[in-house]
Design a protein around this motif. Structure first.
Motif, PDB file in Angstrom:
ATOM      1  N   GLU A  12       0.827  -1.205   0.000  1.00 52.96           N
ATOM      2  CA  GLU A  12       0.000   0.000   0.000  1.00 52.96           C
ATOM      3  C   GLU A  12       0.864   1.258   0.000  1.00 52.96           C
ATOM      4  OE1 GLU A  12      -2.973  -0.267   3.031  1.00 52.96           O
ATOM      5  OE2 GLU A  12      -3.702  -2.228   2.329  1.00 52.96           O
ATOM      6  N   ASN A  13       2.112   1.085  -0.483  1.00 60.80           N
ATOM      7  CA  ASN A  13       3.026   2.217  -0.697  1.00 60.80           C
ATOM      8  C   ASN A  13       3.381   2.936   0.599  1.00 60.80           C
ATOM      9  OD1 ASN A  13       4.604   3.602  -2.593  1.00 60.80           O
ATOM     10  ND2 ASN A  13       3.131   5.292  -2.685  1.00 60.80           N
ATOM     11  N   VAL A  14       3.581   2.179   1.656  1.00 65.30           N
ATOM     12  CA  VAL A  14       3.972   2.735   2.945  1.00 65.30           C
ATOM     13  C   VAL A  14       5.412   2.311   3.231  1.00 65.30           C
ATOM     14  CG1 VAL A  14       3.531   2.759   5.436  1.00 65.30           C
ATOM     15  CG2 VAL A  14       1.618   2.678   3.830  1.00 65.30           C
ATOM     16  N   SER A  15       6.246   3.265   3.643  1.00 63.59           N
ATOM     17  CA  SER A  15       7.624   2.926   3.997  1.00 63.59           C
ATOM     18  C   SER A  15       7.634   2.133   5.289  1.00 63.59           C
ATOM     19  CB  SER A  15       8.460   4.217   4.157  1.00 63.59           C
ATOM     20  OG  SER A  15       8.544   4.913   2.934  1.00 63.59           O
ATOM     21  N   MET A  16       8.370   1.057   5.290  1.00 60.45           N
ATOM     22  CA  MET A  16       8.384   0.206   6.486  1.00 60.45           C
ATOM     23  C   MET A  16       9.740  -0.470   6.617  1.00 60.45           C
ATOM     24  SD  MET A  16       8.290  -2.782   4.719  1.00 60.45           S
ATOM     25  CE  MET A  16       7.747  -3.328   3.107  1.00 60.45           C
ATOM     26  N   GLN A  17       9.936  -1.043   7.820  1.00 61.31           N
ATOM     27  CA  GLN A  17      11.148  -1.788   8.117  1.00 61.31           C
ATOM     28  C   GLN A  17      10.819  -3.268   8.142  1.00 61.31           C
ATOM     29  OE1 GLN A  17      14.166  -0.463  11.145  1.00 61.31           O
ATOM     30  NE2 GLN A  17      13.453  -2.294  12.229  1.00 61.31           N
ATOM     31  N   GLN A  18      11.680  -4.078   7.542  1.00 59.24           N
ATOM     32  CA  GLN A  18      11.429  -5.513   7.455  1.00 59.24           C
ATOM     33  C   GLN A  18      12.517  -6.308   8.158  1.00 59.24           C
ATOM     34  OE1 GLN A  18      11.339  -6.143   3.195  1.00 59.24           O
ATOM     35  NE2 GLN A  18       9.108  -6.390   3.226  1.00 59.24           N
ATOM     36  N   ASN A  19      12.094  -7.379   8.810  1.00 61.38           N
ATOM     37  CA  ASN A  19      13.003  -8.430   9.269  1.00 61.38           C
ATOM     38  C   ASN A  19      12.605  -9.685   8.506  1.00 61.38           C
ATOM     39  OD1 ASN A  19      14.263  -6.757  11.115  1.00 61.38           O
ATOM     40  ND2 ASN A  19      12.791  -7.250  12.719  1.00 61.38           N
ATOM     41  N   VAL A  20      13.530 -10.303   7.815  1.00 62.36           N
ATOM     42  CA  VAL A  20      13.228 -11.405   6.911  1.00 62.36           C
ATOM     43  C   VAL A  20      14.018 -12.640   7.342  1.00 62.36           C
ATOM     44  CG1 VAL A  20      13.079 -12.133   4.510  1.00 62.36           C
ATOM     45  CG2 VAL A  20      12.999  -9.685   5.067  1.00 62.36           C
ATOM     46  N   MET A  21      13.307 -13.751   7.509  1.00 62.07           N
ATOM     47  CA  MET A  21      13.934 -15.021   7.881  1.00 62.07           C
ATOM     48  C   MET A  21      13.692 -16.042   6.780  1.00 62.07           C
ATOM     49  SD  MET A  21      15.348 -14.799  10.889  1.00 62.07           S
ATOM     50  CE  MET A  21      15.471 -16.530  11.328  1.00 62.07           C
ATOM     51  N   PRO A  22      14.712 -16.805   6.356  1.00 58.72           N
ATOM     52  CA  PRO A  22      14.502 -17.818   5.319  1.00 58.72           C
ATOM     53  C   PRO A  22      13.750 -19.028   5.871  1.00 58.72           C
ATOM     54  CG  PRO A  22      16.742 -17.953   6.137  1.00 58.72           C
ATOM     55  CD  PRO A  22      16.118 -16.755   6.810  1.00 58.72           C
ATOM     56  N   ILE A  23      12.911 -19.627   5.043  1.00 58.11           N
ATOM     57  CA  ILE A  23      12.236 -20.888   5.350  1.00 58.11           C
ATOM     58  C   ILE A  23      12.832 -21.936   4.424  1.00 58.11           C
ATOM     59  CG2 ILE A  23      10.040 -22.130   5.404  1.00 58.11           C
ATOM     60  CD1 ILE A  23       8.658 -19.413   5.747  1.00 58.11           C
ATOM     61  N   GLN A  24      13.452 -22.947   4.992  1.00 64.05           N
ATOM     62  CA  GLN A  24      14.191 -23.910   4.188  1.00 64.05           C
ATOM     63  C   GLN A  24      13.626 -25.314   4.338  1.00 64.05           C
ATOM     64  OE1 GLN A  24      18.176 -23.238   5.699  1.00 64.05           O
ATOM     65  NE2 GLN A  24      18.591 -21.650   4.170  1.00 64.05           N
ATOM     66  N   ASN A  25      13.781 -26.112   3.280  1.00 63.06           N
ATOM     67  CA  ASN A  25      13.320 -27.500   3.329  1.00 63.06           C
ATOM     68  C   ASN A  25      14.433 -28.409   3.834  1.00 63.06           C
ATOM     69  OD1 ASN A  25      15.085 -27.829   1.178  1.00 63.06           O
ATOM     70  ND2 ASN A  25      13.473 -27.935  -0.383  1.00 63.06           N
ATOM     71  N   GLU A  26      14.209 -29.705   3.747  1.00 65.32           N
ATOM     72  CA  GLU A  26      15.176 -30.653   4.309  1.00 65.32           C
ATOM     73  C   GLU A  26      16.501 -30.664   3.561  1.00 65.32           C
ATOM     74  OE1 GLU A  26      12.519 -33.202   1.582  1.00 65.32           O
ATOM     75  OE2 GLU A  26      12.423 -31.318   2.730  1.00 65.32           O
ATOM     76  N   PHE A  27      16.526 -30.098   2.354  1.00 71.07           N
ATOM     77  CA  PHE A  27      17.767 -30.044   1.582  1.00 71.07           C
ATOM     78  C   PHE A  27      18.509 -28.727   1.764  1.00 71.07           C
ATOM     79  CE2 PHE A  27      14.738 -32.677  -0.925  1.00 71.07           C
ATOM     80  CZ  PHE A  27      15.366 -33.904  -0.734  1.00 71.07           C
TER      81      PHE A  27
END
Length: 466
Positions: free
Chosen positions: A94-109
């Motif tokens: 919605e075009n709002v400036s924001m701060q992100q924390n991003v964590m990877p989601i990984q499979n068994e490989f």
């Protein structure tokens, strides 16, 4: 869910998505899961949750919308490297400036199949830090802790309760939602107080200090029954705060109370049924004593034994308070009762019950008790005629959910064709009960000496062998 992922990958995404609302409420942030589209230049939002404990950046749902690399560079960096990105800035849907924390989601490989994103409006961060001073000074620790707990603790869904308290490293309460205040009847005075002031707060503090994990406790507060669960938040093996969640169990406790009452009533009913059956058996015994015919007396005894066999099942139900019957005990009781009733005074007939314990629902247990009644009666009436002693062995076995019950005697043998031609009632009862109630089969075999009777039937889903 995105069709370009493997089924196992989709399952991982679905499992994590169950915890998004918890993440959103505890962090007071919008939480999303994005999956990378073919071409790796765009991502799609596959799950979202918005905080009920704070303000959301979004007024409309964004699931199914596209995220672009130029708007959310931290998300695509995480996809590319498989590393978490903390404090990245971007532009929302919605075009709002924001701060992100991003964590990877990984499979068994170890392949990154999605990313877990926590977004906060930078302008709101200062106000949130006043309410949740320690927990909101950075969402890095909270994101990582919640993610790993969600992956390793199967009890996480049980933590989604109505009351929410947050506390800092010194165990001062920094945030309390309205439901928590209502439960403690605090009227807005919880924030700033120490956890020790709460019921069982001191115990909780000691347990968290020692175990540095989770604390569970149930207690009564006024007319309420509350369940308290606390989570210690750790960073570098040091407690930096925690979350205390509360659930009102009053309705559940009331239902448990009603179930206990119903269970007691059911046990009493079984007890009265048992007494009534025993009364009927006693009346038949009185009537039997007035009869001169041995053949009629024998019929009376068989009827009394059938009634007694059913009453034994009801006696077990009145004591156990459950619909599942331990049949080995019933078989021993039925067999010994019949032998005591039917054998001649000078005869020595022994019965031995071996094998596994068998648990059946009461209806099937009653049918099995009647079958044993008929088979043991048959052995006494026909196998040990004009004999001073005899031995009956009953053996229970289970293999691959199939129950095999054998009744073996060392008597004179058994002519099945002759018995069928005479239309013996006991044999008809056995065949009917085994085929219709137990869904099994009945087999006779001359054992030289004696007879071996085998009953085979499938173990019901609710039945157990031990």
């Amino acid at each position: 869910m995105a069709s370009f992922l493997r089924k196992k990958d989709i399952k991982i995404i679905e499992e994590i998505s169950k915890y998004l609302q918890l993440f959103a409420d505890l962090s007071q942030a919008d939480v999303f899961i994005d999956c990378l589209l073919p071409g790796e230049e765009e991502a799609i939002v596959v799950a979202e949750a918005h905080p009920m404990t704070g303000k959301s950046l979004y007024s409309e749902p964004v699931v199914g919308k596209i995220a672009y690399k130029e708007n959310e560079p931290g998300v695509f960096f995480c996809f590319k490297t498989g590393k978490p990105v903390i404090g990245s800035r971007g532009v929302s849907q919605e075009n709002v400036s924001m701060q992100q924390n991003v964590m990877p989601i990984q499979n068994e490989f170890g392949k990154t199949i999605g990313v877990l994103i926590m977004e906060q409006d930078i302008t709101e961060q200062v106000q949130q830090e006043k309410n949740v001073e320690l927990l909101m000074e950075t969402t890095e620790q909270l994101s990582e802790t919640l993610y790993h707990v969600a992956m390793s603790e199967a009890a996480i869904p049980d933590l989604m309760h109505e009351g929410l308290l947050l506390f800092d490293r010194d165990y001062h309460i920094t945030f309390a939602n309205d439901r928590a205040k209502e439960m403690f009847e605090a009227n807005g005075h919880l924030v700033g107080e120490k956890v020790d002031s709460l019921p069982f707060g001191s115990m909780m503090k000691e347990e968290l200090d020692i175990q540095k994990g989770m604390f569970f406790h149930e207690f009564q507060l006024g007319k309420r029954f509350l369940q308290l669960k606390a989570v210690s938040i750790q960073r570098n093996n040091r407690t930096v705060g925690g979350v205390l969640l509360l659930r009102d169990l009053s309705e559940l406790k009331e239902k448990e109370k009603q179930l206990m009452i119903k269970s007691a009533v059911i046990r009493e009913i079984h007890h009265r049924v048992k007494n009534n059956l025993q009364t009927i058996a006693s009346l038949l015994r009185l009537q039997m004593r007035r009869i001169d015919s041995q053949e009629v007396e024998k019929i009376f005894r068989e009827i009394i034994n059938r009634i007694t066999s059913i009453s034994i099942v009801h006696e077990v139900l009145s004591l156990e308070g459950t619909d599942m019957i331990e049949c080995k005990e019933v078989i021993e009781s039925v067999s010994n009762t019949i032998i005591s009733s039917m054998k001649q005074s000078e005869q020595k007939i022994m019965v031995q019950v071996d094998g596994c314990s068998l648990y059946l629902p009461s209806q099937k247990a009653s049918s099995l008790a009647l079958v044993i009644n008929e088979l043991v009666q048959n052995a006494i009436n026909h196998a040990f005629v004009n004999r001073d002693e005899g031995f009956i062995q009953i053996y229970l076995k289970e293999q691959n959910q199939i129950v095999s019950l054998t009744v073996t005697d060392d008597g004179v043998g058994f002519d099945l064709e002759k018995a069928q031609q005479k239309g013996r009632l006991g044999l008809q009862i056995c065949q009917t009960l085994i085929s219709e109630d137990l869904e099994g089969i009945l087999e006779f075999e001359n054992n030289h000496p004696g007879t071996k009777v085998t009953i085979t039937f499938p173990l019901p889903k609710e039945g157990l062998m031990t």
